[in-house]
Write an enzyme that holds these catalytic residues in place. Structure first.
Site, PDB file in Angstrom:
ATOM      1  N   ASN A  84      74.104  27.340 139.065  1.00 58.23           N
ATOM      2  CA  ASN A  84      73.563  27.122 137.648  1.00 58.23           C
ATOM      3  C   ASN A  84      73.391  25.654 137.369  1.00 58.23           C
ATOM      4  O   ASN A  84      72.408  25.263 136.376  1.00 58.23           O
ATOM      5  CB  ASN A  84      74.836  27.186 136.804  1.00 58.23           C
ATOM      6  CG  ASN A  84      74.454  26.949 135.439  1.00 58.23           C
ATOM      7  OD1 ASN A  84      73.601  27.461 134.788  1.00 58.23           O
ATOM      8  ND2 ASN A  84      75.323  26.285 134.809  1.00 58.23           N
ATOM      9  N   SER A 138      67.853  31.307 136.841  1.00 59.71           N
ATOM     10  CA  SER A 138      66.402  30.934 136.724  1.00 59.71           C
ATOM     11  C   SER A 138      65.828  30.538 135.558  1.00 59.71           C
ATOM     12  O   SER A 138      66.527  30.202 134.635  1.00 59.71           O
ATOM     13  CB  SER A 138      65.570  32.206 137.479  1.00 59.71           C
ATOM     14  OG  SER A 138      64.179  32.046 137.343  1.00 59.71           O
ATOM     15  N   TYR A 152      59.806  21.588 136.226  1.00 59.11           N
ATOM     16  CA  TYR A 152      60.789  22.312 136.308  1.00 59.11           C
ATOM     17  C   TYR A 152      60.389  23.783 136.681  1.00 59.11           C
ATOM     18  O   TYR A 152      61.436  24.459 137.268  1.00 59.11           O
ATOM     19  CB  TYR A 152      61.361  22.359 134.776  1.00 59.11           C
ATOM     20  CG  TYR A 152      62.905  23.241 134.538  1.00 59.11           C
ATOM     21  CD1 TYR A 152      63.724  22.906 134.879  1.00 59.11           C
ATOM     22  CD2 TYR A 152      62.729  24.209 133.791  1.00 59.11           C
ATOM     23  CE1 TYR A 152      65.055  23.447 134.850  1.00 59.11           C
ATOM     24  CE2 TYR A 152      63.880  25.225 133.817  1.00 59.11           C
ATOM     25  CZ  TYR A 152      64.999  24.550 134.099  1.00 59.11           C
ATOM     26  OH  TYR A 152      66.277  25.320 133.912  1.00 59.11           O
ATOM     27  N   LYS A 156      62.111  26.365 139.831  1.00 62.90           N
ATOM     28  CA  LYS A 156      62.853  27.589 139.338  1.00 62.90           C
ATOM     29  C   LYS A 156      62.365  28.714 140.294  1.00 62.90           C
ATOM     30  O   LYS A 156      62.877  29.639 140.702  1.00 62.90           O
ATOM     31  CB  LYS A 156      63.008  27.774 137.979  1.00 62.90           C
ATOM     32  CG  LYS A 156      63.789  26.691 137.286  1.00 62.90           C
ATOM     33  CD  LYS A 156      65.452  27.243 137.884  1.00 62.90           C
ATOM     34  CE  LYS A 156      66.263  26.319 137.035  1.00 62.90           C
ATOM     35  NZ  LYS A 156      67.810  26.572 137.503  1.00 62.90           N
ATOM     36  N   THR A 185      71.209  24.776 124.227  1.00 58.44           N
ATOM     37  CA  THR A 185      72.021  24.004 125.200  1.00 58.44           C
ATOM     38  C   THR A 185      71.457  22.498 125.091  1.00 58.44           C
ATOM     39  O   THR A 185      70.399  22.138 124.714  1.00 58.44           O
ATOM     40  CB  THR A 185      71.571  24.562 126.599  1.00 58.44           C
ATOM     41  OG1 THR A 185      70.079  24.476 126.830  1.00 58.44           O
ATOM     42  CG2 THR A 185      72.004  26.080 126.728  1.00 58.44           C
TER      43      THR A 185
END
Length: 233
Positions: A84, A138, A152, A156, A185
């Site tokens: 994660n 992912s 990024y 992934k 987040t």
């Protein structure tokens, strides 16, 4: 009791998943770079009476990865590995013409190289466990072209491909790449600090999608949490 390693477990999705598994009686090995914040997550998980080992460090450090697996071994084995921990490559995100090469390298090191390194370290334990599983977190940026999300997203996408090949090479395991969808987040705030994220779902609302995978154990593959949530109990 089953045992899970979760990286990036001090907050966000990692922390929410850790608490949900603790509630189900899982023993945990939790990782994060910040020891102080990680201790808060550990205290929350331990409320449910499970054993929780907390190891602060950087997943790009091979010695730290070995410590995580050794801690799982000390708890009796390893049933689940959750990759994660993530790095964006730039905070806030920028277009590819401005993306620092060192930032891209960091994203690849954390999101891909370290994830594979931890899988390699953990495979002997996972192979010993009936029903061992690997979950790689992912992103929809791995499959869609979003401005500023190139570095990024590329990392992934590479993680998705590693997961797909691992599933072929390790048919005795379940290997799931999971796109959790939009979430509120700290990672997203760092990526796009000017965006209003107030309407984004909190990470804990996504956790039932991951639990459904563990309960129903579908074939290895790539899954989107919103689709899993439609049938989650």
């Amino acid at each position: 009791m089953p045992v899970a390693i979760i990286t990036g477990a001090s907050k966000g999705l990692g922390r929410s998943l850790a608490v949900a598994l603790a509630r189900r009686g899982w023993d945990l090995v939790l990782d994060a770079r910040s020891g102080a914040v990680l201790r808060e997550a550990v205290d929350e998980a331990r409320k449910y009476g499970t054993r929780v080992e907390a190891l602060s460090g950087d997943v790009t450090d091979a010695a730290h990865r070995a410590e995580l697996v050794a801690a799982a071994r000390g708890l009796g084995g390893l049933d689940l590995l959750v990759n994660n921990a993530s790095a964006l490559g730039a905070e806030p995100l920028v277009r590819l013409d401005a993306l620092p090469v060192e930032g891209l390298r960091r994203a690849l090191e954390v999101n891909v190289v370290a994830a594979l390194g931890l899988v390699q370290e953990a495979l002997p334990l996972l192979r010993e466990t009936a029903g061992g599983a690997v979950v790689s977190v992912s992103s929809d940026a791995s499959a869609e072209a979003y401005e500023t999300w190139g570095g990024y997203g590329a990392s992934k996408a590479a993680l998705d491909q590693l997961s797909a090949v691992l599933a072929v090479e390790e048919p005795g395991l379940r290997v799931w790449a999971v796109d959790p969808g939009d979430m509120r987040t700290d990672l997203y705030r760092a990526a796009a600090p000017l965006d209003d994220d107030s309407d984004r779902p909190l990470p804990e609302t996504v956790v039932p999608a991951f639990l459904r995978l563990l309960d129903e154990r579908p074939d290895s593959g790539r899954y989107a949490a919103p689709s899993l949530l439609l049938g989650a109990r």
